[in-house]
Write an enzyme that holds these catalytic residues in place. Structure first.
Site, PDB file in Angstrom:
ATOM      1  N   GLY A  43      -4.193  -2.020   6.202  1.00 31.99           N
ATOM      2  CA  GLY A  43      -3.497  -3.219   5.718  1.00 31.99           C
ATOM      3  C   GLY A  43      -4.150  -4.513   6.170  1.00 31.99           C
ATOM      4  N   ARG A  44      -4.401  -4.635   7.485  1.00 26.21           N
ATOM      5  CA  ARG A  44      -4.929  -5.905   7.999  1.00 26.21           C
ATOM      6  C   ARG A  44      -6.401  -6.105   7.659  1.00 26.21           C
ATOM      7  NH1 ARG A  44      -3.372  -2.251  11.525  1.00 26.21           N
ATOM      8  NH2 ARG A  44      -4.771  -1.377  13.084  1.00 26.21           N
ATOM      9  N   GLU A  74      -2.881  -6.103  16.380  1.00 21.75           N
ATOM     10  CA  GLU A  74      -2.455  -4.805  15.837  1.00 21.75           C
ATOM     11  C   GLU A  74      -3.582  -3.780  15.987  1.00 21.75           C
ATOM     12  OE1 GLU A  74       0.703  -3.691  12.415  1.00 21.75           O
ATOM     13  OE2 GLU A  74      -1.077  -4.681  11.678  1.00 21.75           O
ATOM     14  N   LYS A 127      11.073  -0.500  13.378  1.00 19.87           N
ATOM     15  CA  LYS A 127      11.431  -0.277  11.966  1.00 19.87           C
ATOM     16  C   LYS A 127      12.508   0.795  11.869  1.00 19.87           C
ATOM     17  CE  LYS A 127       7.068  -0.847   9.486  1.00 19.87           C
ATOM     18  NZ  LYS A 127       6.068  -0.092   8.724  1.00 19.87           N
ATOM     19  N   HIS A 167      -2.896 -32.824  20.378  1.00 21.11           N
ATOM     20  CA  HIS A 167      -1.746 -33.694  20.633  1.00 21.11           C
ATOM     21  C   HIS A 167      -0.521 -32.888  21.038  1.00 21.11           C
ATOM     22  CE1 HIS A 167      -3.924 -37.176  19.003  1.00 21.11           C
ATOM     23  NE2 HIS A 167      -4.557 -36.218  18.329  1.00 21.11           N
ATOM     24  N   GLU A 200      11.007  -4.761   3.255  1.00 18.09           N
ATOM     25  CA  GLU A 200      11.007  -6.194   2.931  1.00 18.09           C
ATOM     26  C   GLU A 200      10.461  -6.418   1.518  1.00 18.09           C
ATOM     27  OE1 GLU A 200       9.905  -4.835   5.707  1.00 18.09           O
ATOM     28  OE2 GLU A 200      10.128  -6.138   7.451  1.00 18.09           O
ATOM     29  N   LYS A 211       0.839  -1.208   0.000  1.00 12.04           N
ATOM     30  CA  LYS A 211       0.000   0.000   0.000  1.00 12.04           C
ATOM     31  C   LYS A 211       0.871   1.254   0.000  1.00 12.04           C
ATOM     32  CE  LYS A 211      -2.887   2.004   3.484  1.00 12.04           C
ATOM     33  NZ  LYS A 211      -3.911   1.753   4.499  1.00 12.04           N
TER      34      LYS A 211
HETATM   35  C1  G6Q Z   1      -1.496  -3.536   8.712  1.00 12.62           C
HETATM   36  C2  G6Q Z   1      -0.207  -2.884   8.864  1.00 12.62           C
HETATM   37  C3  G6Q Z   1       0.969  -3.604   8.250  1.00 12.62           C
HETATM   38  C4  G6Q Z   1       1.110  -3.408   6.738  1.00 12.62           C
HETATM   39  C5  G6Q Z   1       2.502  -3.892   6.322  1.00 12.62           C
HETATM   40  C6  G6Q Z   1       2.731  -3.778   4.838  1.00 12.62           C
HETATM   41  O1  G6Q Z   1      -2.541  -3.103   9.079  1.00 12.62           O
HETATM   42  O2  G6Q Z   1      -0.302  -1.594   8.444  1.00 12.62           O
HETATM   43  O3  G6Q Z   1       0.958  -4.986   8.524  1.00 12.62           O
HETATM   44  O4  G6Q Z   1       0.111  -4.068   6.047  1.00 12.62           O
HETATM   45  O5  G6Q Z   1       3.479  -3.173   7.030  1.00 12.62           O
HETATM   46  O6  G6Q Z   1       2.592  -2.456   4.427  1.00 12.62           O
HETATM   47  P1  G6Q Z   1       2.571  -2.079   2.919  1.00 12.62           P
HETATM   48  O7  G6Q Z   1       1.362  -2.705   2.301  1.00 12.62           O
HETATM   49  O8  G6Q Z   1       2.539  -0.585   2.883  1.00 12.62           O
HETATM   50  O9  G6Q Z   1       3.834  -2.629   2.303  1.00 12.62           O
END
Ligand code: G6Q
Length: 529
Positions: free
Chosen positions: A260-261, A347, A493, A378, A209, A203
């Site tokens: 994001g989540r 989160e 970060k 188990h 990463e 996003k």
């Molecule tokens: C979710 C967070 C986080 C995010 C990642 C990836 O709610 O904001 O998990 O989705 O850090 O972010 P980008 O999509 O910006 O790479």
């Protein structure tokens, strides 16, 4: 609005919690109780007779929802009001409109902001439909690799794994998320790159990463003599650093108002799921999520499944003071679903200040963890049954299996064995077992509930995803915290980037900013052994 511990209902609950029902007592857990403590909506039953609640507790919990205006806030969220804000301090300041990603399939009047968001989502979906049918005609691709992390990985990956039984023949998805080079290498080694699409999802378009893994994958394509532009797709925010259509076969967009989540039903999940399930399969996921959005919005409190689940969680967390929750799907296909819920819940509700910026004088989000049953039985169930700390459980079960093939062994089918285990665990945890041998004594009285659905298909998976999104949102509304930001992930970060500068400096001989703590670790790393 008062804080929730000061509400009349919370004070009532406080009193009730001083002597909660003991499910292990003779006569507490009856068939009548199991039959009555049940909420139903099409496709789902929530069975909560094995929670430590009485009708008095439930009355007070529904009063709490009323006093904290949980349903009004859900309506505000789905209408696009700005909810992602902490008053009086610098914070995010946005609408929260993941629900608008999936209200595509009916004619209706929604609030203008939500309608606009929904129209934007529709445009992207139409673009995707066209793109997928072009791919279909060309028949070039069999595999897709999704590169993304956090919200750009967990939800989509959990859905893909949940729905592999419904994948189009010869279409597979793979995922690279960790910046660990072993993750990228293992995935890139396992596919035929000529027939592989790569969906890079970020996003912000700036996640270390993801950008690193994109370059890692591009380098591999170059090495194989393949042009990444013919294989790579971008999913990102408009005007983000990744918004450069000239580098991609196709670009799709998402927006600030989808966290994001909460983004699996946006283009973040749509491209990979559309490719594997087909456009119509992915549309079913959206329809299921939308049905649950509507239920959360319009069902009366006492009929509202995610609201009731949220309230039961608040009872366990704030009144019985239980700090963790295990979510145990009796479905192997949901193997990554607990990982998604870990992020979604922790989160969102792992917060210590309220929406006015003041520290909250009560506990918020619990630790969420889980693993499919029966496998968990188990391993860690020992602690769940006889450990010192009660752990509330949320079981998820399905009446039918995904595959039609099942086999009778010793006169029962595997699905019957699976469900027998699920119900047995629920009863055993609540009722316990008396014994004069302390080693064989089960204290019981361990709260748990079952969400029972018909069958894990694309529609149900979408609804299940949304059920948990709304459970988490309702809890945040009642606690009056901001469930839609994530400041807590920033500090690490920033420090990681400072340490990375130290690595870089060794190579470039440039002087990095001083960071003695980081240097201490690098010194250990560089010791000759
Ligand atoms: C979710 C967070 C986080 C995010 C990642 C990836 O709610 O904001 O998990 O989705 O850090 O972010 P980008 O999509 O910006 O790479």
């Amino acid at each position: 609005m008062s804080r929730f511990p000061e509400t009349k209902s919370a004070q009532k609950l406080q009193k009730l919690a001083s002597r909660p029902i003991d499910l292990s007592q003779e006569g507490s857990l009856t068939p009548k109780r199991i039959a009555e403590m049940r909420l139903s909506m099409p496709g789902f039953d929530l069975l909560y007779g094995t929670e430590r609640v009485t009708s008095e507790v439930m009355d007070a919990l529904y009063e709490l929802a009323e006093e904290m205006q949980a349903l009004r806030k859900m309506a505000a969220m789905q209408a696009g009001e700005i909810l992602n804000r902490i008053e009086g301090v610098e914070s995010e300041n946005r609408s929260v409109l993941h629900t608008a990603m999936r209200d595509q399939f009916e004619e209706k009047q929604s609030a203008p902001v939500a309608e606009e968001a929904s129209a934007m989502a529709k445009r992207e979906l139409q673009k995707l439909e066209g793109f997928l049918s072009k791919l279909e005609k060309e028949g070039r691709f069999t595999d897709v690799i999704q590169i993304g992390i956090g919200g750009s990985d967990l939800g989509p990956r959990a859905l893909y794994m949940a729905l592999q039984a419904f994948s189009r023949p010869h279409r597979r998805a793979h995922f690279i998320s960790n910046v660990d080079p072993d993750d990228a290498n293992a995935v890139l080694d396992s596919v035929d790159l000529k027939k592989t699409l790569v969906v890079v999802v970020s996003k912000s378009g700036s996640t270390l990463e993801t950008l690193t893994n994109e370059e890692f994958a591009r380098a591999r394509f170059h090495k194989m003599g393949l042009d990444p532009k013919e294989h790579f797709i971008a999913v990102t925010g408009e005007k983000s650093p990744m918004d450069d259509p000239s580098r991609y076969l196709a670009s799709f967009y998402m927006w600030d108002f989808v966290g994001g989540r909460y983004s699996a039903t946006s283009m973040v999940g749509a491209v990979m799921l559309g490719f594997t399930l087909g456009y119509s399969g992915f549309s079913e996921v959206l329809k299921g999520a939308h049905a649950m959005d509507q239920h959360a919005l319009t069902a009366k409190p006492r009929e509202n499944l995610p609201l009731t689940a949220a309230l039961l969680g608040i009872w366990n967390r704030n009144f019985l003071h239980l700090p963790t929750v295990a979510i145990i799907p009796y479905s192997q296909a949901l193997i990554r679903f607990p990982a998604h819920l870990q992020q979604l819940d922790m989160e969102s509700n792992g917060k210590r200040i309220d929406k006015e910026g003041s520290p909250v004088p009560f506990s918020t989000g619990p630790v969420i963890w889980g693993e499919p049953g029966t496998n968990g039985q188990h391993s860690f169930y020992q602690l769940i049954h006889q450990g010192t700390d009660p752990i509330p459980l949320e079981f998820i079960g399905f009446r039918k299996s995904q595959h039609p093939t099942d086999l009778q062994v010793h006169s029962t089918f595997s699905q019957e064995k699976l469900l027998s285990n699920l119900f047995a665990q629920s009863i055993a945890l609540a009722a316990g077992q008396a014994s004069s041998n302390p080693n064989k004594f089960f204290p019981g009285n361990r709260p748990n509930r079952i969400l029972l659905a018909d069958r894990l298909d694309p529609f149900t998976a979408g609804a299940l995803l949304a059920y948990y999104e709304h459970k988490v949102a309702f809890q945040g509304f009642i606690w009056n915290i901001n469930s839609f930001d994530q400041e807590g992930v920033q500090l690490g970060k920033v420090l990681a980037l400072k340490i990375l500068e130290l690595f870089k400096a060794k190579r470039t001989k440039e002087a990095p900013a001083s960071f003695p703590l980081g240097e201490a670790y690098l010194k250990i790393l560089n010791e000759k052994r």
